[in-house]
Design a protein around this motif. Structure first.
Motif, PDB file in Angstrom:
ATOM      1  N   SER A 398    -124.817   5.881 -83.242  1.00 30.36           N
ATOM      2  CA  SER A 398    -124.082   4.450 -83.466  1.00 30.36           C
ATOM      3  C   SER A 398    -122.251   5.040 -83.470  1.00 30.36           C
ATOM      4  O   SER A 398    -121.672   3.897 -83.884  1.00 30.36           O
ATOM      5  CB  SER A 398    -124.611   4.050 -84.811  1.00 30.36           C
ATOM      6  OG  SER A 398    -124.503   5.437 -85.921  1.00 30.36           O
ATOM      7  N   GLN A 404    -128.249   7.765 -85.153  1.00 31.98           N
ATOM      8  CA  GLN A 404    -128.598   7.039 -85.566  1.00 31.98           C
ATOM      9  C   GLN A 404    -129.950   6.810 -85.782  1.00 31.98           C
ATOM     10  O   GLN A 404    -130.933   7.364 -85.108  1.00 31.98           O
ATOM     11  CB  GLN A 404    -128.426   5.619 -85.093  1.00 31.98           C
ATOM     12  CG  GLN A 404    -128.244   4.560 -86.357  1.00 31.98           C
ATOM     13  CD  GLN A 404    -128.194   2.936 -85.344  1.00 31.98           C
ATOM     14  OE1 GLN A 404    -128.352   3.057 -84.122  1.00 31.98           O
ATOM     15  NE2 GLN A 404    -127.844   2.320 -85.901  1.00 31.98           N
ATOM     16  N   ASP A 408    -131.870   3.787 -89.860  1.00 31.32           N
ATOM     17  CA  ASP A 408    -130.729   3.050 -89.812  1.00 31.32           C
ATOM     18  C   ASP A 408    -130.793   2.005 -89.216  1.00 31.32           C
ATOM     19  O   ASP A 408    -130.564   0.798 -90.044  1.00 31.32           O
ATOM     20  CB  ASP A 408    -129.457   3.636 -89.208  1.00 31.32           C
ATOM     21  CG  ASP A 408    -129.365   5.706 -90.154  1.00 31.32           C
ATOM     22  OD1 ASP A 408    -129.225   4.419 -91.222  1.00 31.32           O
ATOM     23  OD2 ASP A 408    -129.276   6.600 -89.468  1.00 31.32           O
ATOM     24  N   GLN A 412    -130.329  -1.425 -90.584  1.00 31.76           N
ATOM     25  CA  GLN A 412    -129.919  -2.625 -90.154  1.00 31.76           C
ATOM     26  C   GLN A 412    -129.451  -3.517 -89.504  1.00 31.76           C
ATOM     27  O   GLN A 412    -129.168  -4.708 -89.739  1.00 31.76           O
ATOM     28  CB  GLN A 412    -128.177  -1.795 -89.471  1.00 31.76           C
ATOM     29  CG  GLN A 412    -127.765  -0.747 -89.210  1.00 31.76           C
ATOM     30  CD  GLN A 412    -126.732  -0.007 -87.906  1.00 31.76           C
ATOM     31  OE1 GLN A 412    -126.864  -0.604 -86.779  1.00 31.76           O
ATOM     32  NE2 GLN A 412    -125.848   0.853 -88.358  1.00 31.76           N
ATOM     33  N   GLN A 415    -129.960  -6.005 -92.299  1.00 30.27           N
ATOM     34  CA  GLN A 415    -128.537  -6.719 -92.909  1.00 30.27           C
ATOM     35  C   GLN A 415    -127.916  -7.678 -91.707  1.00 30.27           C
ATOM     36  O   GLN A 415    -127.778  -8.865 -92.554  1.00 30.27           O
ATOM     37  CB  GLN A 415    -127.430  -5.335 -92.731  1.00 30.27           C
ATOM     38  CG  GLN A 415    -126.600  -5.845 -93.031  1.00 30.27           C
ATOM     39  CD  GLN A 415    -125.053  -5.125 -92.549  1.00 30.27           C
ATOM     40  OE1 GLN A 415    -125.689  -3.474 -92.911  1.00 30.27           O
ATOM     41  NE2 GLN A 415    -123.809  -5.390 -93.740  1.00 30.27           N
TER      42      GLN A 415
END
Length: 809
Positions: A398, A404, A408, A412, A415
């Protein structure tokens, strides 16, 4: 009375396409042409030989159209797009499948001698010239010829052949709309073996061989009976060559259905419309079989969506959409004991409400979903919550310092989804007043009906879910998953964006379900979104309470709501061309403005939020047509011919960004002026530059146009202006098809006493009969009127057909 044709088109997928790129793949898309005029372009499907489009269209067109063609091309960024092949389907072939065609068709190569188009204006006659009879052929002009040269035109001439002799017209340079006005004579030979007169159109070339543009063949023996024939004749291709590559270019899966409707004058549909309206106003009554129930029970799943759309539009036209849907709510609730199954089936109530939202709320949908959908398409983020679907390529570096992991990626993704969902729910929560009042009033009735049916404390969420089952599950979520099909985007989403949209749609569904436990059980990997979904549920409830908080005076006037008079039919940025004094129109002489089209005016502004200035009133429009590409050196230009304030004819030239946008604007403009008096029958597809038209070289600026207008070709949209007579005809056709099934169902549902009164006698008063019995009589009367009209039209068509068969081979 009018005859109207519509063609349903579904371009499903392709297979085994040839590779056109050095990567061993292709980037295919389809162009659909009606009689050689492009009306549809599908989205490009990148890097595949097995593309899936799944795009649906309905085209309204004149009954005189001849064929529909599907061209498959490979999109290239740096060079001209490669043509892979085509499928051509004639009107007669479509007519052989009244229930529709569904299947695979092989692509064939493009043969230049078959790619002909346009018409030629001829007069052919037999005259007596002293002792010798002669065959006289006058070649007047032609229109819409195929463009064979790089300049976007052709250099056409005509060759007339009879009895071994040939004569030719002059060559008209750089025109697809040539005018010759030349006459040729041949001695009529009664003993000639070849009794054909062949008129061929060619494109003259100085260096290479001439290109074939089409031909018309006349049977001279048949002509002797009528002596003279004049008119516009469609150019035909040369004889088809054997296909060596049959099946080698891949194939297309298409679904097509052609429908011809004979629409009677309004007065004939009044008994049917009045009966349906009376049934809706009367509502459900205990002990009586309701006509709407009968229609619901006898409508098959395959056509329920179409019937729902027609009924919704008919009742919107009568100002009774809300009452019709309320009746469906009550009938559905009367047979529902379990709240969890309410409106979950594809019943007439569910399909009608779904159709109602699309007809009345598409602009609201765009306003609510547009910003978030645009953001998802622009960001193209890698989003995945399901561990089993996280690919190794998604796990990696990443940044320069950190690898990553799978967790992860999921973190993400959650999010990003929380951000998208938060933005979307925030927009929805502020949109109550933007939602059309007729939709709000209908949801208010739904909320009330469900609350009365399920009043217990444990079922308090049911009345909210009843609304969200339509608003979220059947309206917002499908549009999020397939924004191209709802005109939210011009292109299909790529695989990464598609997955993001699917997960966002799932989250919206969970909010719409008020986060039912079953969703958490089925997809536990959606857990990272739970806090946002729970917050969204509370947000959604507050929004729904605002949505249904509407007073009677806020509702739309029932006489205005059906036709959605004040709603924008079409809007978007366009380039408007400005003439520079007496000089030519240049590609640089344009200005970008934002246009709004309603049934009252075409207005424009610098931006969507700026003050609008009136531009053209639909009542003043005389034609809306395409412009030749060579006229401006740009594609996708349309012209609006209208009468200005001084009563003089004026023309506005507007450029669109793609062929689909061009056809959508033309379609919208043609619909809002469909009832205008003084619509033009011909127009100039070029521009008046210097002292002549660029298309046909005429020097009379105000003279008749050289091409025919195409008012009858439009694309069906959800926000189309209502056509009460057509909707009544479509409902009549459906009810006629299920009439016997309705009789049987009526007997099944009725009591013995009602069964005895099912068949009306001459002494009975139809007004005293119940709804279904009166319907059967109304259908019988309408059927008799239709039979008489169809018989009359058939006789006229046969006379014309027999006349032409004698002349043409």
């Amino acid at each position: 009375m009018a005859k109207r044709s519509s063609l349903f088109i579904r371009i499903v997928e392709g297979k085994n396409l040839p590779a056109k790129d050095i990567t061993g793949s292709s980037d295919p898309y389809c162009i659909v042409k009606i009689d050689n005029e492009a009306i549809i372009r599908t989205a490009t499907v990148w890097k595949t030989l097995f593309p899936f489009w799944g795009e649906e269209y309905e085209v309204h067109l004149p009954p005189t159209f001849h064929c529909v063609s599907f061209y498959v091309l490979d999109e290239d960024a740096l060079s001209r797009d490669d043509v892979i092949g085509k499928v051509c389907i004639t009107q007669s072939l479509l007519a052989e499948h009244p229930k529709g065609y569904n299947g695979w068709l092989n692509l064939t190569e493009i043969d230049p001698d078959e790619e002909v188009q346009g018409e030629i204006h001829l007069q052919i006659e037999i005259v007596d010239s002293g002792a010798v009879r002669k065959l006289r052929c006058t070649v007047f002009d032609a229109r819409d010829l195929a463009r064979k040269d790089r300049n976007g035109a052709s250099d056409p001439f005509v060759r007339v052949r009879y009895n071994g002799k040939t004569q030719e017209t002059l060559v008209i340079k750089k025109s697809c709309y040539p005018r010759w006005n030349e006459t040729f004579e041949f001695d009529l030979d009664e003993s000639a073996v070849e009794k054909l007169c062949v008129i061929e159109v060619w494109d003259w070339d100085l260096v290479s061989r001439n290109d074939f543009l089409g031909k018309v063949v006349f049977n001279v023996q048949g002509l002797q009976a009528v002596q003279q024939e004049e008119g516009w004749f469609m150019l035909r291709p040369d004889k088809s060559k054997p296909r060596r590559d049959e099946g080698n270019l891949g194939s297309l899966h298409l679904q097509l259905q052609l429908r011809d409707e004979t629409v009677l004058p309004s007065i004939h549909y009044q008994p049917l419309v009045q009966l349906l309206c009376q049934e809706v106003k009367a509502g459900a009554q205990d002990g009586k079989v309701h006509l709407i129930t009968l229609i619901d029970d006898t409508t098959t799943a395959e056509c329920r969506q179409e019937v729902a759309v027609n009924l919704v539009k008919l009742f919107m036209g009568q100002g009774l959409a809300k009452e019709f849907l309320d009746l469906l709510f009550k009938l559905e609730l009367d047979k529902t004991d379990e709240p969890n199954t309410l409106f979950r089936s594809n019943s007439l109530a569910s399909k009608s409400m779904e159709s109602f939202l699309k007809v009345a709320g598409m602009q609201y949908l765009h306003k609510v979903l547009g910003p978030t959908i645009n953001r998802v398409f622009e960001e193209k983020r890698c989003v995945e919550l399901d561990p089993s679907k996280v690919e190794s390529k998604d796990i990696g570096c990443s940044s320069l310092h950190r690898i990553q992991s799978e967790s992860d990626v999921i973190q993400q993704s959650a999010q990003h989804l929380r951000s998208y969902l938060g933005d979307l729910l925030g927009t929805i929560s502020k949109s109550a007043k933007a939602c059309p009042a007729i939709i709000r009033a209908t949801f208010q009735l739904l909320f009330k009906r469900v609350g009365e049916q399920f009043p217990e404390e444990k079922d308090q969420n049911v009345k909210f879910i009843a609304i969200t089952s339509f608003l979220c599950l059947r309206f917002f979520s499908p549009a999020i998953m397939s924004p191209k099909l709802f005109h939210l985007q011009e292109k299909h989403a790529d695989a990464r964006t598609s997955r993001t949209l699917l997960l966002l749609a799932k989250a919206v569904q969970n909010v719409g379900n008020m986060d039912a436990g079953v969703s958490r059980t089925k997809e536990p990997w959606m857990a990272p979104l739970q806090p946002t979904i729970q917050q969204g549920v509370a947000q959604m409830k507050r929004f729904l309470l605002q949505l249904i908080d509407i007073e009677e005076k806020e509702e739309l006037d029932p006489q205005k709501s059906p036709s959605l008079q004040t709603q924008v039919v079409k809007e978007g940025p366009l380039f408007i061309y400005k003439a520079r004094s007496k000089g030519p129109l240049l590609s640089s002489s344009f200005k970008k403005l934002y246009f709004f089209l309603t049934s009252e005016a075409l207005t424009c502004a610098k931006t969507p939020s700026c003050k609008k200035s009136s531009f053209i009133t639909p009542a003043s429009i005389r034609a809306a047509e395409k412009v030749e590409e060579k006229s401006f050196g740009n594609s996708h230009v349309m012209q609006i011919i209208y009468a200005n304030e001084a009563g003089q004819t004026d023309t506005a030239y507007l450029q669109c960004k793609c062929v689909n946008e061009l056809n959508q604007w033309l379609s919208a403009l043609r619909k809002v002026c469909v009832n205008n008096a003084g619509m033009l029958c011909s127009y100039h597809p070029g521009v008046f530059r210097g002292d002549k038209w660029s298309c046909c070289h005429q020097k009379d600026k105000g003279g008749l146009g050289c091409d025919k207008t195409r008012h009858g070709v439009t694309l069906r949209e959800w926000n189309d202006p209502l056509d009460p007579d057509l909707e009544a005809q479509l409902i009549f056709r459906h009810l006629l098809g299920v009439r016997e099934a309705m009789r049987e169902k009526y007997l099944e549902l009725s009591t013995l006493e009602k069964n005895e009164n099912l068949h009306l006698t001459q002494n009975e008063d139809p007004e005293n009969a119940d709804g279904p019995s009166r319907l059967f009589q109304v259908l019988q009367d309408l059927e008799e009127i239709h039979s008489k009209e169809l018989s009359r039209l058939s006789d006229l068509a046969n006379q014309d057909r027999n006349h032409l068969v004698e002349l043409q081979t």
